[in-house]
Design an enzyme around this catalytic site. Structure first.
Site, short mmCIF file in Angstrom:
data_model
loop_
_atom_site.label_atom_id
_atom_site.label_comp_id
_atom_site.label_asym_id
_atom_site.label_seq_id
_atom_site.Cartn_x
_atom_site.Cartn_y
_atom_site.Cartn_z
N ARG A 68 -71.80 42.59 -59.69
CA ARG A 68 -71.43 41.76 -58.52
C ARG A 68 -72.53 41.74 -57.46
NH1 ARG A 68 -69.31 43.39 -53.97
NH2 ARG A 68 -68.27 45.17 -54.89
N LYS A 116 -75.44 20.62 -62.13
CA LYS A 116 -75.93 19.27 -62.42
C LYS A 116 -77.17 19.35 -63.32
CE LYS A 116 -72.54 18.49 -59.67
NZ LYS A 116 -72.68 18.32 -58.24
N TYR A 132 -72.69 15.68 -50.16
CA TYR A 132 -71.64 15.94 -51.14
C TYR A 132 -70.29 16.15 -50.43
CZ TYR A 132 -69.26 18.33 -54.96
OH TYR A 132 -68.37 18.69 -55.92
N ASP A 172 -80.92 20.36 -49.85
CA ASP A 172 -80.18 20.35 -51.12
C ASP A 172 -81.00 19.52 -52.10
OD1 ASP A 172 -78.51 19.75 -53.28
OD2 ASP A 172 -76.70 19.88 -52.06
#
Ligand SMILES: *Cc1c(COP(=O)(O)O)cnc(C)c1O
Length: 392
Positions: free
Chosen positions: A61, A210, A113, A185
């Site tokens: 983690r 993507k 987005y 981004d």
């Protein structure tokens, strides 16, 4: 982070080799370390790892897992960054970025987005984080807004779905003059087509779901930048539990080996599709950064190495007539998302901008007759034929 000698220049070489050399057994492709924790021979050794700047294997983690670390080496090299952090989703990467570097105020420039807009407009303000928005035609007031208290300037370029292009160097200079950091981004462009850090941005964020993943089979994200800026993001990622699973990290690693060759083909096919659409009498407008008549063309040519695989166009007709065209497509699958080997199609008003008020859509130039294509890796002649039969 594994060592990777930056002695070769080509991005193709980086895609294939960066982060691949660290396996102690000599595996050419690193194995998936499906272990939540890692063993130490002594307490002293454990403490040494804890103090070693997160570079060892410790607890998954924390991102201290060799599979995740190998991925981060490759991600950093591709964006020309000192360091990278991998995440379980693009939104995980963005939320950790905003919570770390945007608490004093975030400015979002241009369209973004849907999840990003919701996070910025409805959720972060609940935590007392001030967020502001400027569209392209409002950039004259950038300094005024920066003066109201902005720690982080964030934008996509090209944007979804209108493929608007923003000047990374110009905006970074203006933001830096006001003491703000800049995060871009880079999901639509990918590091193959555009490297925001080299153009002056401080941080890059990706939905690796993507193009980086490229096969529509993994959800992941990433942030790249200097070690200093990533260090506090690391702590948020750790305690929000946002690391990708090691299997996902290994799949993304595999995808990145072919990123350059995939993106170059997406670029070529999208350009051919855009040029075909320009010629069609039922198409009123084609939005593609690689078309000389497109508003963002000269800027795109300056700051991008390729124009990407996304093409948006408008049909001469209302929303229903546009849906008829979309429904007649056979190779382009109706589905949200983008960047995979298969071609996808959506109407932004029924997907990414479905919940947005009509006036707000209009302000952002998103219309009922707009169709967004993610041009895949099928034979480009087949794709063009499919579009022509659907339009005719
Ligand atoms: C999909 C997308 C995101 C969100 O990424 P997830 O991996 O779905 O969380 C963020 N930004 C852009 C530009 C995207 O296309």
């Amino acid at each position: 982070m594994n060592d990777y000698e930056e002695e070769f220049d080509g991005l193709e070489t980086d895609c294939v080799h960066a982060g691949e050399a660290g396996d102690p057994q000599g595996a050419v492709h690193g194995p998936v370390y499906n272990s939540t924790t890692f063993r130490f021979d002594s307490t002293a050794e454990l403490l040494e790892t804890l103090e070693g700047g997160h570079s060892g294997a410790f607890y998954t983690r924390y991102g201290m897992n060799p599979t995740i670390q190998a991925l981060e080496t490759k991600l950093a090299v591709l964006e020309g960054a000192e360091s990278a952090l991998a995440f379980g989703a693009g939104m995980a990467a963005q939320s950790a970025l905003f919570l770390t570097h945007g608490r004093g105020g975030i400015l979002c420039i241009g369209d973004a987005y849907g999840g990003t807009i919701e996070l910025l407009s409805a959720q972060l303000p609940l935590l007392g984080i001030p967020t502001r928005f400027l569209l392209a035609d409002e950039l004259d007031s950038l300094e005024e807004v920066l003066d109201q208290g902005v720690d982080l300037v964030f934008f996509e370029t090209p944007t979804n779905p209108t493929l608007e292009v923003f000047d990374i160097t110009g905006i970074s200079d203006r933001a830096h003059a006001a003491g703000a950091l800049v995060a871009v981004d880079n999901t639509f462009a990918t590091p193959i087509n555009q490297q925001p850090l080299a153009l002056g941005a401080d941080l890059v964020v990706h939905s690796a779901t993507k193009y980086l993943g490229g096969h529509s089979d993994i959800t992941a994200g990433a942030v790249m930048g200097s070690r200093n800026l990533l260090e506090p993001i690391w702590s948020w990622r750790k305690n929000l539990g946002q690391v990708p699973a090691p299997e996902t990290a290994a799949l993304l690693m595999r995808s990145l080996r072919t990123l350059a060759i995939r993106v170059r083909q997406h670029n070529a096919s999208a350009r051919a599709v855009a040029e075909t659409l320009c010629e069609h009498p039922r198409v009123t407008r084609v939005l593609y950064p690689g078309l000389p008549e497109f508003a963002g063309f000269s800027l795109a040519r300056k700051q991008m190495h390729g124009f990407g695989g996304m093409v948006t166009f408008e049909v001469d007709g209302d929303g229903d007539e546009t849906a008829d065209v979309v429904d007649r497509l056979r190779l382009f699958t109706i589905a949200p998302s983008l960047g995979g080997v298969e071609s996808l199609v959506t109407q932004p008003v029924t997907t990414t901008h479905y919940t947005m008020a009509a006036e707000e859509r209009e302000r952002r130039g998103i219309t009922e007759s707009m169709v967004r294509l993610s041009v895949g890796l099928e034979d480009v002649d087949d794709l063009v034929d499919d579009l022509l039969q659907a339009l005719d």
